[in-house]
Write an enzyme that holds these catalytic residues in place. Structure first.
Site, PDB file in Angstrom:
ATOM      1  N   PRO A  72       0.838  -1.204   0.000  1.00  0.00           N
ATOM      2  CA  PRO A  72       0.000   0.000   0.000  1.00  0.00           C
ATOM      3  C   PRO A  72       0.871   1.252   0.000  1.00  0.00           C
ATOM      4  CG  PRO A  72      -0.601  -1.494   1.793  1.00  0.00           C
ATOM      5  CD  PRO A  72       0.679  -1.995   1.207  1.00  0.00           C
ATOM      6  N   GLU A  73       0.486   2.237  -0.799  1.00  0.00           N
ATOM      7  CA  GLU A  73       1.214   3.501  -0.816  1.00  0.00           C
ATOM      8  C   GLU A  73       0.369   4.553  -0.114  1.00  0.00           C
ATOM      9  OE1 GLU A  73       3.370   4.392  -4.292  1.00  0.00           O
ATOM     10  OE2 GLU A  73       3.355   2.349  -5.010  1.00  0.00           O
ATOM     11  N   LYS A 105       2.152   6.332   5.692  1.00  0.00           N
ATOM     12  CA  LYS A 105       1.578   5.004   5.523  1.00  0.00           C
ATOM     13  C   LYS A 105       1.024   4.450   6.833  1.00  0.00           C
ATOM     14  CE  LYS A 105       4.804   3.930   1.846  1.00  0.00           C
ATOM     15  NZ  LYS A 105       5.699   2.879   1.350  1.00  0.00           N
ATOM     16  N   CYS A 124       7.891   3.015 -24.619  1.00  0.00           N
ATOM     17  CA  CYS A 124       7.580   4.229 -23.860  1.00  0.00           C
ATOM     18  C   CYS A 124       6.382   4.927 -24.509  1.00  0.00           C
ATOM     19  CB  CYS A 124       8.801   5.140 -23.858  1.00  0.00           C
ATOM     20  SG  CYS A 124       8.490   6.774 -23.161  1.00  0.00           S
ATOM     21  N   CYS A 182      12.352   5.059 -18.572  1.00  0.00           N
ATOM     22  CA  CYS A 182      12.615   5.171 -20.003  1.00  0.00           C
ATOM     23  C   CYS A 182      14.040   5.685 -20.171  1.00  0.00           C
ATOM     24  CB  CYS A 182      11.651   6.121 -20.692  1.00  0.00           C
ATOM     25  SG  CYS A 182      12.156   6.403 -22.415  1.00  0.00           S
TER      26      CYS A 182
END
Ligand SMILES: [Zn+2]
Length: 288
Positions: free
Chosen positions: A2-3, A55, A246, A268
């Site tokens: 979880p963020e 968090k 990308c 990228c």
């Protein structure tokens, strides 16, 4: 894992369901929590608020003779809070239950939450684990300059790892880490000391906006999005897209495991090569 946006959403959902209501049921699989409930019962108290701090989630209960209490939980890798109507079937097996807080109308259940403790007093959230957190990206009084200062302190650390350090700034997890760096055009391996102040400030700003979009009521809760596109399959710039083109320049997205816990990082190689800005002296690309 979880963020910050997940915890923020969960806390808001719990707050809307529970705040202002009296606890009618408390169960827990954790002996230390059960002992607190035995000594100073949770039932009969009113839930004042449910808040996200980075968090961590903090559920505040009104006081009895011993004063107010707060329940602090951290989801770590597999923990989650669910909310049910009384009698509704749980979506996880009862053996995964760690904490139940019920009111007349709702039952909040913490499943597999490994880190939970009661704290006394009203200053919970300003102590210990939470006090060590950096500025919270989802807080209305987020201090961007302080977040940049704390990132700057991590001079010799790759920027991707510094962004994950909750003591620098709170709320970024592994998905947003890659997405923020793509949007900011910064290589994940770049050491913080090579990233100019204005670029650090831009990364912090991007992180704040990406998280804000993902906690907006207008954004569906399934699938994160950072691209501004609504289709779930197009929601992210680079995370989970190793080897695929990308979305901006069609270069195959690169993938590596990085840092503590060898967490996956995506970037990228072309769009993020120009970082820090091109007007700087040429330098050896760190870590590559
Ligand atoms: Zn690209």
């Amino acid at each position: 894992m979880p963020e910050g946006d997940t915890i923020f959403r969960a806390a808001r959902t719990l707050h809307r369901a529970l705040a202002g209501h009296v606890v009618t049921r408390f169960d827990t699989a954790y002996a230390p929590l059960a002992r607190v409930h035995d000594d100073t019962p949770i039932t009969g108290r009113t839930i004042d608020a449910v808040e996200a701090h980075g968090k961590h989630m903090v559920m505040r209960f009104s006081g009895d003779v011993t004063g107010p209490l707060a329940l602090r939980t951290h989801m770590r890798m597999h923990g989650s809070w669910h909310i049910y109507r009384p009698g509704e079937r749980w979506q996880r097996p009862p053996r995964d239950m760690r904490i139940v807080v019920g009111t007349a109308d709702f039952v909040a259940v913490a499943f597999n939450v490994p880190d939970a403790e009661f704290e006394r007093g009203t200053d919970v959230g300003r102590r210990d684990a939470i006090a060590a957190l950096g500025p919270d990206l989802l807080s209305p009084d987020f201090d961007a300059a302080e977040a940049v200062r704390r990132l700057r302190d991590r001079a010799g650390v790759p920027i991707a790892e510094a962004l994950l350090d909750q003591r620098a700034l709170a709320g970024i997890g592994n998905v947003f880490k890659s997405e923020v760096l793509f949007a900011g055009g910064v290589l994940p391996q770049a050491l913080v000391e090579t990233v100019p102040d204005d670029t650090l400030a831009r990364l912090v700003d991007i992180a704040r906006r990406q998280l804000a979009v993902n906690v907006s009521d207008a954004t569906p809760s399934f699938g994160r999005r950072t691209t501004g596109r609504m289709a779930v399959a197009e929601g992210l710039w680079v995370y989970g897209r190793g080897g695929r083109p990308c979305r901006r320049c069609a270069t195959p997205i690169a993938f590596a495991r990085q840092g503590l816990g060898a967490r996956p990082t995506y970037w990228c190689p072309r769009c993020q090569q120009g970082s820090p800005p091109l007007q700087q002296e040429p330098r050896k690309p760190p870590g590559r």
